[in-house]
Design a protein around this motif. Structure first.
Motif, PDB file in Angstrom:
ATOM      1  N   TYR A  48     -26.732   7.777 -31.336  1.00 36.36           N
ATOM      2  CA  TYR A  48     -26.997   8.878 -30.408  1.00 36.36           C
ATOM      3  C   TYR A  48     -28.243   9.630 -30.876  1.00 36.36           C
ATOM      4  CZ  TYR A  48     -22.193   7.895 -29.027  1.00 36.36           C
ATOM      5  OH  TYR A  48     -21.056   7.274 -28.600  1.00 36.36           O
ATOM      6  N   ARG A 140     -31.716  10.675 -34.812  1.00 33.19           N
ATOM      7  CA  ARG A 140     -30.725   9.682 -34.404  1.00 33.19           C
ATOM      8  C   ARG A 140     -29.623   9.579 -35.453  1.00 33.19           C
ATOM      9  NH1 ARG A 140     -33.615   4.516 -31.449  1.00 33.19           N
ATOM     10  NH2 ARG A 140     -34.699   5.729 -29.819  1.00 33.19           N
ATOM     11  N   PRO A 144     -22.947  12.058 -32.611  1.00 35.71           N
ATOM     12  CA  PRO A 144     -23.790  12.854 -31.711  1.00 35.71           C
ATOM     13  C   PRO A 144     -23.832  14.335 -32.087  1.00 35.71           C
ATOM     14  CG  PRO A 144     -21.752  12.202 -30.619  1.00 35.71           C
ATOM     15  CD  PRO A 144     -21.815  11.437 -31.902  1.00 35.71           C
ATOM     16  N   THR A 421     -24.852  14.840 -26.962  1.00 36.47           N
ATOM     17  CA  THR A 421     -24.856  13.896 -25.850  1.00 36.47           C
ATOM     18  C   THR A 421     -23.858  12.783 -26.119  1.00 36.47           C
ATOM     19  OG1 THR A 421     -26.218  12.343 -24.596  1.00 36.47           O
ATOM     20  CG2 THR A 421     -26.757  12.607 -26.919  1.00 36.47           C
ATOM     21  N   ASN A 422     -23.278  12.270 -25.044  1.00 43.07           N
ATOM     22  CA  ASN A 422     -22.314  11.172 -25.135  1.00 43.07           C
ATOM     23  C   ASN A 422     -22.925   9.846 -24.719  1.00 43.07           C
ATOM     24  OD1 ASN A 422     -20.212  12.885 -25.985  1.00 43.07           O
ATOM     25  ND2 ASN A 422     -19.767  13.464 -23.857  1.00 43.07           N
ATOM     26  N   ARG A 423     -24.204   9.853 -24.420  1.00 43.71           N
ATOM     27  CA  ARG A 423     -24.868   8.625 -23.977  1.00 43.71           C
ATOM     28  C   ARG A 423     -25.694   8.073 -25.143  1.00 43.71           C
ATOM     29  NH1 ARG A 423     -28.318   8.830 -18.602  1.00 43.71           N
ATOM     30  NH2 ARG A 423     -26.189   9.210 -17.843  1.00 43.71           N
ATOM     31  N   PRO A 424     -25.314   6.927 -25.694  1.00 41.94           N
ATOM     32  CA  PRO A 424     -26.065   6.373 -26.835  1.00 41.94           C
ATOM     33  C   PRO A 424     -27.430   5.834 -26.388  1.00 41.94           C
ATOM     34  CG  PRO A 424     -24.371   4.832 -26.151  1.00 41.94           C
ATOM     35  CD  PRO A 424     -24.160   6.070 -25.325  1.00 41.94           C
TER      36      PRO A 424
END
Length: 717
Positions: A48, A140, A144, A421-424
């Motif tokens: 993430y 990164r 997250p 964020t939950n979107r990798p």
């Protein structure tokens, strides 16, 4: 540039056929690549990325401190104006800030050890947004929430350090300016004193005005000198004329004029002359020893001495003058006076010319040094101006620094904090699968094309046409069991057993095409051959005979393949006697031939001779063909493959033409080229070729017929 769309379409169809033929290899390669890509993608740990942004104040980045460093080349610690955003990015990535962030969050690596600066920097990215004063900071991590905390902590540490650094820089700048200000003030005073001393030494008030005045004065003096010299020449001429008239020079004239104007001299002169006259008179009366003469002589002597003394007193020096010169007549006196006057004027003009010349030379000498004086003055004025500007800027910057020192400000402010964020960002599932699919397609196509290149067999109609170059007279589709004949065997005689099939239509088309192969004669006898066995020459011979017989023509099939006869099996008849027995003159054609279908007669191969080639090459074979042409409307000779026997080459010369059967996937390119070479060398008349066993049911001809229902089973009662 023209585009051949037809060739492109053909190449596309050819490529599609290759893919269909190699579907297994294509499927294996494609599924393997996609499967490996998917496995690798799903096995990776999701990464993430958190992102925050800082907006920098341009006025602060290019601060007044920067103005000092740029304008005066003064090195103030911590100031760099070449690329301020890159400078700030390097500060954010600097070791102290990174280490402080690692310590604050107690960051660990995968082994549970404290995260190193190098590992942290690999996950950190600081970039500038193009065209703006914004820095984008991202980090990164597999967590997250941790990624967002790292970015926000790093931004917080940077802002605190920025404010502290700014205050330190301002204090350093104030101290530096306070130290430099007295020195700059001393330079200003020194420059002012040097300029003033230079002006006083060289008597400079205003050089430009002085230069203009000097030029004008030189011009006026030159005019005056010219005029005075002209007057001097004129007076000198007049003086010369008077000197010639009087007989003496100007010096004598001046002396005589002075004596003539002296009353004392003239009185003594008159008295002297009177005494001389008396002395001369008395001497006429008395002797020289007479007291009167002696007295008068002494008186004359005394008067002479007094006169000489008076002349000396009047002229200031002794002049060799005669007594007669001491008194002149009025006319001569006037000329002498005029000469004296002109001499005085000449003397005055000479002095005036000399004075004017001296003045002209002085102005000229001054004018020569004016440029160098002006240059030196400008240099001194520039030095003074630079010193004054530096002094004024330092005063102004000192006031600004004192104001800034009392404030707590930074170069940047937060535009957006990092959010969880939950979107990798890695792995990118759809992108990886798309790339894997794309790579799989490329590899699959490459594998199919490679296998196709390694396989040398002729596979398509187009390849056969390109390789042999013969006219394509017909294509025979692969025989298959339709849904109406699901429980029946596939017949080798579709013309007879399945007249509504696509194969039947193909043979009907073939017999129609053969009619036009020889426009200058009637085609009655043909040889049907192939390159190698199992290409379907016997199958084509039998069905072509049936197609011609449907038109009411008597057709004879001669099975000339004595090595491996097949026609008796197709027609299911005995092969006890046939062609071999006729050529051995045991039976005749009428006896040996058998009617196998309506208008179709078969002459089987008979028993196998010891030398089939010699048997077929005998004159009786030529006679047999001639007899068959008379008794039948059309004769088809089924011969052995060209590569394995020369029988077809011999028989081809006895008939009207040769028909070549090609089966895709049976013969390879080398064998097919060898067959063509043999046929060409034997001067065969090749009518064309028939492509047998075409398995592409999507062909426009056959597909159209099947889809539209043109070939249907007859309705039985």
């Amino acid at each position: 540039m023209a585009v051949n769309t037809e060739n492109d379409s053909i190449n596309f169809r050819q490529a599609w056929r290759i893919m269909k033929r190699r579907w297994l290899a294509v499927t294996i390669v494609l599924s393997s690549v996609v499967g490996i890509t998917g496995a690798v993608t799903f096995s990776q740990t999701p990464i993430y990325e958190a992102e925050g942004k800082l907006l920098f104040n341009k006025a602060n980045l290019y601060s007044s401190l920067t103005g000092i460093t740029e304008g005066q080349n003064i090195d103030v610690p911590g100031i760099n104006s070449n690329n301020p955003l890159e400078t700030q990015a390097e500060l954010i990535r600097s070791q102290p800030l990174v280490q402080k962030t690692i310590d604050a969050l107690e960051l660990k690596n995968s082994k549970g050890q404290p995260l190193t600066i190098e590992e942290f920097s690999q996950k950190l990215k600081v970039t500038g947004v193009k065209g703006t004063e914004v820095l984008q900071i991202s980090y990164r991590s597999s967590n997250p929430k941790l990624a967002a905390n790292v970015v926000n902590t790093l931004i917080k540490n940077y802002l605190e350090n920025d404010i502290r650094t700014n205050r330190t820089e301002v204090v350093a700048a104030r101290e530096f300016i306070s130290k430099e200000l007295p020195e700059v003030e001393t330079k200003v005073r020194s420059a002012e004193y040097g300029l003033r001393q230079f002006k006083e030494k060289n008597r400079i008030v205003e050089l430009q005005e002085e230069a203009k005045t000097s030029i004008k004065n030189q011009s006026d003096l030159a005019d005056e000198i010219i005029k005075s010299e002209a007057q001097l020449v004129n007076i000198s001429s007049q003086i010369q004329a008077l000197q010639n008239q009087l007989g003496f020079n100007s010096r004598t004239a001046v002396a005589l004029y002075s004596l003539s104007q002296s009353t004392a001299v003239q009185q003594l002169l008159n008295e002297f002359r009177s005494s001389q006259d008396k002395l001369a008179m008395e001497r006429t009366r008395y002797s020289d020893e007479h007291p009167i003469v002696i007295d008068l002589a002494n008186k004359v002597q005394v008067l002479r001495q007094q006169l000489e003394l008076r002349v000396v007193q009047t002229l200031g020096k002794v002049q060799n003058l005669n007594e007669r010169d001491l008194q002149i007549d009025p006319l001569k006196q006037n000329l002498t006076a005029e000469l004296v006057k002109l001499e005085v004027e000449r003397t005055g003009l000479s002095n005036r010319v000399a004075t004017l010349g001296n003045a002209f030379n002085l102005y000229k000498q001054r004018a020569k040094i004016l440029p160098s004086l002006e240059q030196n003055q400008r240099q001194l004025e520039r030095n003074l101006q630079v010193a004054r500007q530096t002094y004024e800027q330092l005063l102004r910057r000192l006031q600004e620094v004192q104001v800034i020192e009392n404030k707590t400000i930074g170069n940047a402010r937060i535009v957006s904090e990092a959010q969880v964020t939950n979107r990798p960002v890695s792995p990118k599932l759809y992108l990886n699968l798309a790339l894997g699919g794309f790579l799989g397609i490329i590899l699959a196509v490459g594998a199919a094309l490679t296998l196709e290149a390694l396989d040398g067999t002729v596979k398509t109609i187009e390849e056969a046409q390109e390789l042999l170059g013969y006219a394509l007279l017909g294509t025979i589709p692969r025989l298959s069991v339709s849904r109406h004949y699901r429980n029946r065997d596939i017949s080798t005689l579709p013309i007879r057993d399945n007249p509504w099939s696509p194969a039947s239509a193909a043979f009907e088309k073939l017999q129609s095409t053969l009619e036009y192969t020889l426009p200058d004669q009637v085609l009655k006898t043909i040889v049907i051959t192939s390159a190698i066995p199992n290409e379907g020459k016997s199958f084509v011979s039998a069905n072509l005979a049936l197609a011609m017989a449907q038109l009411g023509r008597r057709v004879l099939i001669i099975d000339a393949d004595m090595r491996c006869s097949n026609q008796h099996q197709i027609w299911k008849v005995e092969n006890s006697q046939g062609l071999n027995e006729i050529l051995e003159n045991k039976i005749d054609l009428q006896t040996a031939s058998r009617k196998v279908a309506n208008n179709v007669y078969l002459l089987t191969a008979g028993t196998t001779p010891s030398n089939p080639f010699a048997t077929l090459a005998s004159p009786r074979m030529n006679a047999l063909i001639a007899t068959a042409q008379q008794e039948y409307d059309f004769v088809i000779i089924d011969t052995p493959p060209v590569i394995y026997a020369a029988d077809a080459l011999v028989l081809g010369k006895l008939v009207d033409g040769t028909l070549v059967v090609v089966r895709p996937g049976a013969a390879n390119s080398a064998i097919s080229q060898e067959m063509k070479s043999l046929l060409t060398q034997s001067t065969q008349r090749v009518l064309g070729m028939v492509i047998n066993d075409v398995m592409d049911e999507t062909d426009s001809y056959y597909g159209y017929g099947v889809q539209k229902g043109y070939y249907r089973l007859p309705v039985t009662k």
